[in-house]
Write a protein that holds these residues in place. Structure first.
Motif, short mmCIF file in Angstrom:
data_model
loop_
_atom_site.label_atom_id
_atom_site.label_comp_id
_atom_site.label_asym_id
_atom_site.label_seq_id
_atom_site.Cartn_x
_atom_site.Cartn_y
_atom_site.Cartn_z
N HIS A 1 0.71 -1.15 0.02
CA HIS A 1 -0.08 -0.10 0.10
C HIS A 1 0.82 1.06 0.04
O HIS A 1 0.39 2.31 -0.23
N PHE B 1 -12.96 -5.70 -4.50
CA PHE B 1 -11.71 -5.69 -3.68
C PHE B 1 -10.67 -5.90 -4.55
O PHE B 1 -9.45 -5.38 -4.23
N LEU C 1 -9.74 -2.22 -5.80
CA LEU C 1 -9.42 -1.42 -4.66
C LEU C 1 -7.98 -1.59 -4.64
O LEU C 1 -7.21 -0.89 -3.91
N ARG C 2 -7.14 -2.73 -5.15
CA ARG C 2 -5.99 -2.87 -4.99
C ARG C 2 -5.16 -1.72 -5.89
O ARG C 2 -3.80 -1.77 -5.63
N GLN D 1 -6.44 2.94 -3.83
CA GLN D 1 -5.75 3.08 -2.34
C GLN D 1 -5.88 4.40 -1.83
O GLN D 1 -6.11 5.02 -0.60
N PHE E 1 -9.15 6.34 -0.29
CA PHE E 1 -9.46 6.12 0.80
C PHE E 1 -8.35 6.57 1.97
O PHE E 1 -8.48 6.99 3.19
N GLN E 2 -7.29 6.76 1.60
CA GLN E 2 -6.17 7.56 2.20
C GLN E 2 -6.57 8.96 2.45
O GLN E 2 -6.44 9.54 3.42
N GLN F 1 -9.71 10.07 2.12
CA GLN F 1 -10.68 10.00 3.01
C GLN F 1 -10.45 10.19 4.50
O GLN F 1 -11.03 11.05 5.04
N THR F 2 -9.52 9.19 4.55
CA THR F 2 -8.88 9.36 6.03
C THR F 2 -8.50 10.73 6.59
O THR F 2 -8.89 11.07 7.64
N GLU G 1 -11.05 13.34 6.87
CA GLU G 1 -12.07 13.23 8.37
C GLU G 1 -11.29 13.50 9.40
O GLU G 1 -11.65 14.06 10.29
N ARG G 2 -9.99 13.27 9.22
CA ARG G 2 -9.04 13.64 10.50
C ARG G 2 -9.04 15.27 10.56
O ARG G 2 -9.04 15.89 11.65
N ARG H 1 -0.66 16.57 2.48
CA ARG H 1 -0.22 15.21 2.42
C ARG H 1 -0.35 14.48 1.38
O ARG H 1 0.24 13.50 1.16
N LEU I 1 -19.90 12.98 2.16
CA LEU I 1 -18.36 12.63 2.03
C LEU I 1 -17.94 12.05 0.53
O LEU I 1 -16.82 12.43 0.25
N PHE J 1 -16.60 2.93 -0.64
CA PHE J 1 -15.95 1.71 -0.60
C PHE J 1 -16.86 0.65 -1.04
O PHE J 1 -16.17 -0.04 -2.06
N LEU J 2 -18.01 0.65 -0.76
CA LEU J 2 -18.95 -0.32 -1.35
C LEU J 2 -20.12 0.20 -1.66
O LEU J 2 -20.87 0.63 -0.65
#
Lengths: 433, 433
Positions: free
Chosen positions: B40, B118, B121-122, B127, B130-131, B133-134, B137-138, B254, B405, B423-424
């Motif tokens: 990842h 899935f 997503l690889r 990837q 969703f990084q 997204q994290t 949210e942070r 970031r 979001l 995600f899904l």
């Protein structure tokens, strides 16, 4: 208009400020009107000498729990218990009057308080519950960030009942039926199969259980973690230890004093590592102490959980204990079984003060073994196809855990029920408010 | 076993390390085997000179997307494109073999890629979604913390359909029917009535809409805020500006380089304040530009939203615009109406690049006005009783907003559909995987 929070009044001696909050109490005497105002940061006394003016009139007609905005001078007064400060009001606005009488008071039973949850929430101790919850989640995310977790939101609507099919809510979904997720389990694993290295989620979990205990609800907030490329289930337990350790440090640091004041308990920080005991050893030792005299149980009941925690606490002084290697018969088909003993699983529960707060495991990642274990449990493979397909294209070893937020808060604050640590509790007989 | 992430290999020149990941590509030549491994954090070339040994055999039988653990020496090699490093393997373990052929590849259409989410997503670009997204949210929580918000989890199971009753999913709930929350709206307000000063939630929202656009789904992740003691709706818009400003600063800091690389877009940081325009002005200006020639619309359609954003961007260079004062007829009964013009509401939408990402408003907090506005909309009061009761005991002025979001991520990354930023994804025809 600039608002001053009540906790900050001491920074404004002899200044005119505006506070916004609720009338906690009114003491309208012949010469002086005393009004206690509360906001989410504290209480302050407002003292008004009657003068026949508009302030006097506003207070005279006021009711307890009305929302008020009061402008006045901050004055030091040693006689006042609330930080030795009072406000001498210049302007009083009843922003929203409360009807009298209020439908609940401090003697009302829990069920009726839940009917009027928003009024119950105004109590400072209830405010504290959710401030602590915020701190708990923040501390969890600090660890999640430091350890490289990705925050995901897994779907709550599923095409098939996630595990046994029992205890699952059905949803009318256009011309078919959907099911509410009983756990993000399968989806977390799908993310791992998708190359997301570590998954973190805080979200709702639904259980159609007709349970009425202090520990159960039909909807609760779950904390879920899943980690790829683990060497063993020990990696999962170790991350949970670090997580809870940091959570309890942060809660102690930010809220220790208030928790002691409102709930009479100490938010202690546990030592690492937590004790571990295999289920086989736990059963042996509990039976020696008189539990399960018929000897038919292969899992702990609530009484067994309490007895085991008491035993470990007496021995080690520790409030937490990991119970490991649950029998395969008591665990789902997707738990990994160790090579040296296929009758057990590489799984664990974490008990805190006699209550289970977590279930975790290393998952079986080998497609052929998963299929065999599902068959052995008598499961139909077709409904599992979407799940099993995730293991056909290179899914690494992984494991994870789920933790109930309301239970954690209940134990942390020494409260008798998760009904008091859930914003709006849901049970078989409660869908409102 | 200690694992080294691929991005950290440059810190270990000439050392023996273990990397864990997937086989991205195999080039098995006559003398040399080249294997690209992906985790990842990046890609690395593994170069093995055939020697008839176990490593050669392992690679010879390997398939793309198999999960592998490779131990070997990190060697500098200027000819290698991937950071000028390669690994000379000493030990290769095919941890989980992938079946061949893979069910999707880079030419597969979106719908089939979602069937095999899935595997989709690889891809490093997925990837990254969703990084990001994290990080989003942070960053939101950093603002929420700095501004005194309490994180809450409102129930998703409701006793009555939350608003219109249309577009709501029904759930079998023991011997009655429950409904899935279309928004945390009422519950956020209940928290405000409960004295929680500012409420923050990120959680699922359910809409039984038979919509098939790139912007709609039946389940999505909503970001919800609610603030007590506001002076006007301007306080709500201002907090959203600060929130998005900080989010975009953090995303830029970031992930700016990677976003440019994978998606070809710049994650620009907007200036504050965002432009604002009333709905009346927006309609006038859009009509002058030829929109809605029949003149029957009192709200913006998607075409109107795009045209308005284009107009504001041309004028101010700004990608965001708040549209304010929506007509009361187009807004729910609980939106506050200004004293000077009861035909409109103190509400707003936020458009970004022509797409609505937020609806917000100051709420009506006066019980009698709320009742009158509900009646005016022809609503039955009995199903609203639990909601209306919250305004009988002193609820202060308040307002809030909801933000989707997946839409935010779609616009941020320049992707064509929220199906790629969820995600899904869940839609009327999609409940799986």
């Amino acid at each position: 208009m600039s608002r001053t929070l009540i906790r900050d009044l001491s920074h404004h001696p002899d200044e005119s400020v505006t506070v916004c909050g609720w009338i906690q109490a009114l003491r309208l005497q012949r010469r002086i009107q005393f009004v206690i105002v509360r906001d989410h940061t504290g209480l302050v006394q407002v003292t008004h000498v009657r003068d026949g003016g508009v302030v006097e009139a506003a207070f005279e007609g006021a009711t307890v729990e009305s929302a008020v905005r009061i402008t006045g001078k901050v004055v030091a007064n040693d006689k006042v218990k609330l930080s030795g400060l009072e406000i001498v009001p210049e302007r009083v606005e009843i922003v929203a009057a409360a009807e009298a009488p209020l439908p609940i008071d401090e003697h009302t039973n829990l069920d009726q308080r839940l009917d009027w949850r928003f009024l119950d929430l105004r109590r400072p101790s209830q405010q504290l519950v959710f401030q602590v919850q915020t701190t708990v989640e923040r501390a969890m995310r600090e660890i999640a960030e430091a350890e490289g977790f990705t925050e995901l939101h897994t779907p709550k609507l599923m095409a098939t009942a996630s595990e046994s099919g029992a205890e699952v809510f059905e949803v009318g979904y256009f011309d078919r039926t959907a099911y509410l997720a009983q756990s993000p389990q399968f989806y977390k694993q799908m993310a791992i199969a998708g190359g997301i290295d570590r998954v973190f989620e805080i979200g709702p979990v639904f259980r159609a259980e007709p349970s009425f205990t202090a520990r159960h609800s039909t909807e609760f907030t779950g904390v879920d973690l899943e980690l790829a490329w683990i060497d063993s289930v020990e990696d999962v337990m170790a991350v949970e230890e670090r997580l809870l350790h940091h959570v309890l440090i942060e809660v102690h640091r930010r809220h220790g004093v208030e928790i002691e004041e409102h709930f009479g308990v100490t938010a202690a920080v546990p030592e690492l590592p937590f004790p571990r005991i295999t289920m086989a050893d736990a059963l042996t030792r509990l039976r020696a102490a008189g539990w399960d005299p018929e000897g038919g149980k292969d899992d702990l009941d609530p009484e067994g959980e309490r007895a085991l925690s008491a035993l470990i606490a007496a021995e080690t002084g520790h409030e937490f204990v990991f119970v490991t290697r649950y029998p395969a018969s008591a665990r789902p088909f997707y738990h990994l079984r160790p090579d040296d003993d296929p009758s057990v699983t590489e799984s664990f529960d974490l008990l805190w003060k006699g209550v289970e707060i977590t279930t975790g495991a290393q998952r079986e990642h080998r497609h052929e073994v998963l299929v065999a274990q599902a068959r052995e449990k008598g499961m139909a493979l077709e409904p599992l196809r979407g799940y099993l397909d995730c293991f056909r294209y290179g899914t690494p070893p992984h494991g994870g855990l789920g933790l109930g937020l309301a239970r954690l808060l209940m134990l942390l604050l020494g409260l008798p029920s998760i009904r008091e640590t859930t914003f709006l509790f849901r049970g078989p007989h409660r869908l409102e408010p």
